[in-house]
Each structure stands twice: as structure tokens, then as C-alpha cells.
Design a protein around this motif. Structure first.
Motif, mmCIF file in Angstrom:
data_model
loop_
_atom_site.group_PDB
_atom_site.id
_atom_site.type_symbol
_atom_site.label_atom_id
_atom_site.label_comp_id
_atom_site.label_asym_id
_atom_site.label_seq_id
_atom_site.Cartn_x
_atom_site.Cartn_y
_atom_site.Cartn_z
ATOM 1 N N CYS A 24 16.432 4.244 -3.328
ATOM 2 C CA CYS A 24 16.562 3.238 -2.265
ATOM 3 C C CYS A 24 17.941 4.150 -1.720
ATOM 4 O O CYS A 24 18.540 4.650 -1.949
ATOM 5 N N THR A 25 17.743 3.817 -0.454
ATOM 6 C CA THR A 25 19.133 3.622 0.750
ATOM 7 C C THR A 25 20.130 2.714 1.558
ATOM 8 O O THR A 25 19.794 2.086 1.460
ATOM 9 N N ALA A 26 20.948 2.227 1.189
ATOM 10 C CA ALA A 26 22.271 0.885 1.593
ATOM 11 C C ALA A 26 22.951 2.133 2.805
ATOM 12 O O ALA A 26 23.575 3.215 2.287
ATOM 13 N N ILE A 27 22.918 1.542 4.246
ATOM 14 C CA ILE A 27 23.808 1.578 5.112
ATOM 15 C C ILE A 27 24.418 0.569 4.991
ATOM 16 O O ILE A 27 23.858 -0.581 5.329
ATOM 17 N N HIS A 28 26.282 0.178 5.787
ATOM 18 C CA HIS A 28 26.662 -0.813 6.090
ATOM 19 C C HIS A 28 26.940 -0.107 7.489
ATOM 20 O O HIS A 28 28.007 1.134 7.800
ATOM 21 N N THR A 29 26.248 -1.215 8.121
ATOM 22 C CA THR A 29 26.146 -0.854 9.444
ATOM 23 C C THR A 29 27.572 -1.103 10.039
ATOM 24 O O THR A 29 27.844 0.223 11.689
ATOM 25 N N LYS A 30 28.647 -1.244 9.900
ATOM 26 C CA LYS A 30 29.810 -1.232 10.723
ATOM 27 C C LYS A 30 30.478 0.268 10.940
ATOM 28 O O LYS A 30 31.048 0.836 11.796
ATOM 29 N N THR A 39 12.477 0.494 -11.355
ATOM 30 C CA THR A 39 12.080 -0.259 -10.757
ATOM 31 C C THR A 39 13.251 -0.650 -9.122
ATOM 32 O O THR A 39 13.937 -0.185 -9.427
ATOM 33 N N GLN A 40 11.758 -1.391 -8.369
ATOM 34 C CA GLN A 40 12.180 -1.638 -7.287
ATOM 35 C C GLN A 40 13.470 -2.252 -7.542
ATOM 36 O O GLN A 40 14.595 -2.194 -6.708
ATOM 37 N N LYS A 41 13.900 -3.582 -7.860
ATOM 38 C CA LYS A 41 14.791 -4.037 -8.097
ATOM 39 C C LYS A 41 16.344 -3.472 -8.740
ATOM 40 O O LYS A 41 17.503 -3.984 -8.103
ATOM 41 N N ILE A 73 1.015 -1.361 0.177
ATOM 42 C CA ILE A 73 -0.168 -0.201 0.174
ATOM 43 C C ILE A 73 0.911 1.252 -0.390
ATOM 44 O O ILE A 73 0.984 1.983 -0.881
ATOM 45 N N CYS A 74 1.704 1.439 0.574
ATOM 46 C CA CYS A 74 2.879 2.260 1.141
ATOM 47 C C CYS A 74 3.579 2.620 -0.064
ATOM 48 O O CYS A 74 4.538 3.753 -0.229
ATOM 49 N N MET A 75 4.199 1.393 -0.673
ATOM 50 C CA MET A 75 5.378 1.172 -1.905
ATOM 51 C C MET A 75 5.745 1.498 -1.573
ATOM 52 O O MET A 75 7.360 2.038 -1.766
ATOM 53 N N TYR A 76 6.881 0.608 -0.759
ATOM 54 C CA TYR A 76 8.920 0.226 0.176
ATOM 55 C C TYR A 76 8.605 -1.041 0.675
ATOM 56 O O TYR A 76 7.665 -1.708 1.003
ATOM 57 N N PHE A 112 18.870 -2.330 3.563
ATOM 58 C CA PHE A 112 18.730 -0.818 3.019
ATOM 59 C C PHE A 112 16.906 -1.005 3.175
ATOM 60 O O PHE A 112 15.969 -1.666 3.768
ATOM 61 N N CYS A 113 16.566 0.399 2.604
ATOM 62 C CA CYS A 113 15.460 0.975 2.326
ATOM 63 C C CYS A 113 14.929 1.209 0.789
ATOM 64 O O CYS A 113 15.841 2.149 0.493
ATOM 65 N N VAL A 114 13.864 0.703 0.072
ATOM 66 C CA VAL A 114 13.302 1.011 -0.736
ATOM 67 C C VAL A 114 11.875 1.960 -1.435
ATOM 68 O O VAL A 114 11.336 0.609 -0.176
ATOM 69 N N LYS A 115 11.963 3.154 -1.491
ATOM 70 C CA LYS A 115 10.258 2.976 -1.377
ATOM 71 C C LYS A 115 10.271 4.042 -3.172
ATOM 72 O O LYS A 115 11.274 4.272 -3.875
ATOM 73 N N TYR A 116 8.735 3.787 -3.108
ATOM 74 C CA TYR A 116 8.343 4.329 -4.249
ATOM 75 C C TYR A 116 7.912 6.080 -3.790
ATOM 76 O O TYR A 116 7.624 6.193 -2.911
ATOM 77 N N ASP A 117 8.728 7.051 -4.547
ATOM 78 C CA ASP A 117 8.503 8.195 -4.697
ATOM 79 C C ASP A 117 6.650 8.505 -5.133
ATOM 80 O O ASP A 117 7.351 9.204 -6.197
ATOM 81 N N LYS A 118 6.169 8.956 -4.603
ATOM 82 C CA LYS A 118 4.459 9.033 -5.253
ATOM 83 C C LYS A 118 4.837 10.208 -5.235
ATOM 84 O O LYS A 118 3.624 10.955 -5.782
#
Length: 169
Positions: free
Chosen positions: A78-84, A96-98, A47-50, A64-70
Motif C-alpha cells: 500500500c502507498t499512502a499520500i498526504h496531498t498537502k 491482508t489488504q486491510k 480481477i486486478c486485485m487493487y 491511498f492505493c493498495v494492491k496485491y503483488d501477484k
């Protein structure tokens, strides 16, 4: 740069290693296999497209977090984070999301490699083990890198031999 045995690796060697397309393609394939096999989607909302997820590359945690900018571009981001190391990559305007997730993860790995944040023993050992399975023995790697260093030397000599035209002012 340190090796697992504590020996110093010359900068020219590392530069040649990272510039060699054949070696880097093999490493990229190993990393892609690791990302795919350890990928876990932790949260989704159609519904929220994320979506949120995480992966592990030889002990290196990435979320990572991916979302559609509606409300703006009508594209995926998408935002990707290396936690260390708390290294962050953000990508926008993907069809596309992929594609958004793939591009963000690839860009993050490149940034981490260039900054030297992927140097844990587990990561190095894992990469070398998988490369060996693909036929990349230490002698083959050494030979390939030496050839790249020779190419780099030739490029440097060509640049030095080109003289700059003198200005007639």
C-alpha cells in the motif's frame, strides 16, 4: 512550534507531549475514528486485485492505493499520500489488504506528526475537540505532560551520572 493563539510551545513540552503513551493513545484513537468515518473507496478491481481510496482527518486529505503483488512476493502493498505536503509512505509484504492500508495510514500519520506537517488550525482544533469529548481537558493534558517532563528529566540526570570507563591504552 506555534499554538493557535500564536504563543510558542517549548520544545521540551512538545517532546513530553509526543512521548507520553497515554496522551498518544488517545490521539491515535481520535485519528483512527476520523479515518474510519471519512474513508471512501474510490476505485476497486477484484480481477486486478487493487483498490484506491481517500480519507480526511480534520481537513487533512490522505489518498491511498493498495494492491496485491501477484508477480513477486504474493503479499499486499500500500502507498499512502498526504496531498498537502506530498508526504508518501509505502508498505510491502502484508498478509491482508486491510493490514496494508491500516499500517500505511498509521505510519503516514506518525511521519507527518514527527515532521510537523499536521499543524493546521482545523486539525489542531479537531483533535483537541475530540480529546475533550474523551475526558482529556486542558488541565489533565497539562498535568500528564508535566509528569512526563519530570520523567524525562530523571532519565537525563541518570544518563549524565553514568561515567564512561577510561580506556587503558
Amino acid at each position: 512550534v506555534e499554538t493557535m493563539a500564536g504563543m510558542k510551545i517549548p520544545k521540551a513540552f512538545m517532546k513530553a507531549f509526543l512521548e507520553n503513551k497515554e496522551v498518544m493513545k488517545a490521539i491515535e484513537e481520535v485519528i483512527q475514528d476520523q479515518i474510519k468515518s471519512n474513508l471512501e473507496i474510490t476505485e476497486t478491481s477484484y480481477i486486478c486485485m487493487y483498490g484506491k481510496g481517500e480519507t480526511n482527518i480534520f481537513g487533512e486529505e490522505i489518498t491511498f492505493c493498495v494492491k496485491y503483488d501477484k508477480f513477486g512476493t504474493w503479499k499486499w502493498k500500500c502507498t499512502a499520500i498526504h496531498t498537502k505536503s506530498d508526504t508518501v509512505i509505502k508498505v510491502n509484504h502484508c498478509e491482508t489488504q486491510k493490514i496494508a492500508v491500516q499500517y500505511a495510514l498509521k505510519s503516514l500519520i506518525e511521519k507527518l506528526t514527527k515532521s510537523g506537517n499536521l499543524k493546521s488550525k482545523a486539525f489542531t482544533k479537531g483533535i483537541m475537540s475530540e480529546l475533550k469529548k474523551k475526558g482529556w481537558t486542558m488541565p489533565k493534558i497539562m498535568q500528564t505532560v508535566q509528569q512526563q517532563m519530570q520523567k524525562n528529566k530523571k532519565k537525563t540526570k541518570k544518563k549524565k551520572n553514568v561515567s564512561k570507563p577510561k580506556s587503558k591504552l
